[in-house]
Write an enzyme that holds these catalytic residues in place. Sequence first.
Site, PDB file in Angstrom:
ATOM      1  N   GLU A  30      33.615 -75.035  39.903  1.00 22.38           N
ATOM      2  CA  GLU A  30      33.950 -76.267  40.609  1.00 22.38           C
ATOM      3  C   GLU A  30      35.424 -76.274  41.024  1.00 22.38           C
ATOM      4  O   GLU A  30      36.314 -76.183  40.186  1.00 22.38           O
ATOM      5  CB  GLU A  30      33.643 -77.462  39.704  1.00 22.38           C
ATOM      6  CG  GLU A  30      33.779 -78.809  40.361  1.00 22.38           C
ATOM      7  CD  GLU A  30      33.256 -79.918  39.469  1.00 22.38           C
ATOM      8  OE1 GLU A  30      33.986 -80.913  39.290  1.00 22.38           O
ATOM      9  OE2 GLU A  30      32.125 -79.792  38.938  1.00 22.38           O
ATOM     10  N   ARG A  86      40.018 -89.346  18.972  1.00 27.94           N
ATOM     11  CA  ARG A  86      39.079 -89.590  17.883  1.00 27.94           C
ATOM     12  C   ARG A  86      39.582 -88.905  16.626  1.00 27.94           C
ATOM     13  O   ARG A  86      39.848 -87.700  16.638  1.00 27.94           O
ATOM     14  CB  ARG A  86      37.697 -89.039  18.232  1.00 27.94           C
ATOM     15  CG  ARG A  86      36.989 -89.793  19.323  1.00 27.94           C
ATOM     16  CD  ARG A  86      35.601 -89.217  19.513  1.00 27.94           C
ATOM     17  NE  ARG A  86      34.927 -89.832  20.657  1.00 27.94           N
ATOM     18  CZ  ARG A  86      33.847 -89.318  21.218  1.00 27.94           C
ATOM     19  NH1 ARG A  86      33.332 -88.203  20.758  1.00 27.94           N
ATOM     20  NH2 ARG A  86      33.287 -89.929  22.246  1.00 27.94           N
ATOM     21  N   TYR A 140      33.754 -95.378  41.847  1.00 26.68           N
ATOM     22  CA  TYR A 140      32.964 -94.295  41.260  1.00 26.68           C
ATOM     23  C   TYR A 140      32.259 -94.823  40.009  1.00 26.68           C
ATOM     24  O   TYR A 140      32.861 -94.963  38.951  1.00 26.68           O
ATOM     25  CB  TYR A 140      33.846 -93.100  40.905  1.00 26.68           C
ATOM     26  CG  TYR A 140      33.028 -91.878  40.542  1.00 26.68           C
ATOM     27  CD1 TYR A 140      32.524 -91.050  41.535  1.00 26.68           C
ATOM     28  CD2 TYR A 140      32.730 -91.586  39.216  1.00 26.68           C
ATOM     29  CE1 TYR A 140      31.762 -89.930  41.213  1.00 26.68           C
ATOM     30  CE2 TYR A 140      31.967 -90.477  38.892  1.00 26.68           C
ATOM     31  CZ  TYR A 140      31.483 -89.653  39.891  1.00 26.68           C
ATOM     32  OH  TYR A 140      30.717 -88.565  39.575  1.00 26.68           O
ATOM     33  N   ASP A 148      29.256 -94.670  37.066  1.00 21.36           N
ATOM     34  CA  ASP A 148      28.336 -93.786  36.362  1.00 21.36           C
ATOM     35  C   ASP A 148      26.909 -94.120  36.784  1.00 21.36           C
ATOM     36  O   ASP A 148      26.634 -95.190  37.347  1.00 21.36           O
ATOM     37  CB  ASP A 148      28.490 -93.942  34.851  1.00 21.36           C
ATOM     38  CG  ASP A 148      29.768 -93.313  34.323  1.00 21.36           C
ATOM     39  OD1 ASP A 148      30.238 -92.337  34.936  1.00 21.36           O
ATOM     40  OD2 ASP A 148      30.307 -93.804  33.311  1.00 21.36           O
ATOM     41  N   ARG A 172      38.704 -87.642  47.133  1.00 24.66           N
ATOM     42  CA  ARG A 172      38.810 -86.235  46.785  1.00 24.66           C
ATOM     43  C   ARG A 172      37.436 -85.618  46.966  1.00 24.66           C
ATOM     44  O   ARG A 172      36.398 -86.282  46.769  1.00 24.66           O
ATOM     45  CB  ARG A 172      39.273 -86.038  45.330  1.00 24.66           C
ATOM     46  CG  ARG A 172      40.738 -86.292  45.133  1.00 24.66           C
ATOM     47  CD  ARG A 172      41.614 -85.257  45.823  1.00 24.66           C
ATOM     48  NE  ARG A 172      41.669 -83.991  45.095  1.00 24.66           N
ATOM     49  CZ  ARG A 172      42.219 -82.888  45.566  1.00 24.66           C
ATOM     50  NH1 ARG A 172      42.742 -82.887  46.787  1.00 24.66           N
ATOM     51  NH2 ARG A 172      42.262 -81.791  44.835  1.00 24.66           N
ATOM     52  N   ARG A 177      36.354 -76.458  36.316  1.00 22.25           N
ATOM     53  CA  ARG A 177      35.347 -76.224  35.279  1.00 22.25           C
ATOM     54  C   ARG A 177      34.258 -75.291  35.777  1.00 22.25           C
ATOM     55  O   ARG A 177      34.093 -75.091  36.982  1.00 22.25           O
ATOM     56  CB  ARG A 177      34.735 -77.539  34.784  1.00 22.25           C
ATOM     57  CG  ARG A 177      34.076 -78.402  35.838  1.00 22.25           C
ATOM     58  CD  ARG A 177      33.583 -79.692  35.208  1.00 22.25           C
ATOM     59  NE  ARG A 177      32.962 -80.580  36.184  1.00 22.25           N
ATOM     60  CZ  ARG A 177      32.325 -81.710  35.882  1.00 22.25           C
ATOM     61  NH1 ARG A 177      32.221 -82.082  34.624  1.00 22.25           N
ATOM     62  NH2 ARG A 177      31.789 -82.456  36.823  1.00 22.25           N
TER      63      ARG A 177
END
Length: 366
Positions: free
Chosen positions: A299, A176, A347, A349, A248, A279
């Site tokens: 994590e 961005r 996966y 959202d 995973r 994280r």
Amino acid sequence: MEKKEYDYLLVGAGLFNAIFAYKAAIDGKKCLVVEKRSHIGGNVYTENIEGINVHKYGAHIFHTRNKDVWNFMQTLCQFNHFINSPLAKYKDKIYNLPFNMNTFCQLWNVKTPEEARIKIESQRLNIHNPKNAEEQALNLVGEDIYYKFIKGYTEKQWGAEATKLPAFIINRIPLRYTFNNNYFDDPYQGIPVGGYTPIIKKCFSHSEVLLNTNFIENRLLSKLAKDIIYTGTIDEYYDYRYGLLEYRSLNFEERLLKQDNFQGNAVINYTDKDVPYTRILEHKHFEFGEQTQTVISIEYPCQWIRGAEAYYPINTKRNNALYAKYKELSDRETNIYFAGRLGSYQYNDMDKTVDNALTLYKMLSW
């Protein structure tokens, strides 16, 4: 025809089946929910600890550009105004994410989008046909961004050297050229006030729920319902006939700290490979908490083994081909529907999960 005790047997008490059960209850349908864990909610489960709603299976920030899904979710809960603005820590420095003008300024002290573009272009390798994830990333963003933010994090996440990972896992890296730290570009975003568990309870309030019950070990339960919605792993359902699909997994180290603020942000990524975790979440910041204590979750990605929680499908060519064989089996079924991230081996959202659940219920209720 024998009358069934339930209209639907819902295997798994996660978000997909919760939304399905909610719609079924509105139409007066009866649902039996079978959940192997000791709680409902699946991976969106939140637990209140010292007044803080803790995301027990990792951060879940609801975001969507689907206005119909957003409007539907508004009927289930009130959302706060949380905006996901994670940070990255590499060595002893903090950087803004996603990669934007703040990041570029912190990296190179550039002030304008043109300066940032020139810097990135000077570092790109211009590889015509990237052979692995490392070459793909270097081709897209160059050395500084790759080595500081992508390489270590990616290798920890997937448990392999980036040179051994397929290029397609990094299809694109958003850059961005504005000073915008909002991680998502979806117009609707937030965290349910009070966490996700109250939503799930509301959705299942008219269903019968069996916790600590493994459907695979209790398949006779399927005789109780007309249709089955199965959100477990599809290969397990078929007794691994063609072999195991790969995932995973994650481990979480949770700590209650006797301080009011640990890191000042909900999510900080640790991108250095020498740091074993990816994280740290500080849960109170998802809901702007002012408690005198705080809860953090560290994590750790880890190898998935059979029986462990499966988080991320590893969509390699081998696994996708294997899933296609299981999908072919499932397409022959007449009263069982495989859904959710495990049943469909993808996966999604949360907004996509909600949309898929609404779509399936609409199809079956016609």
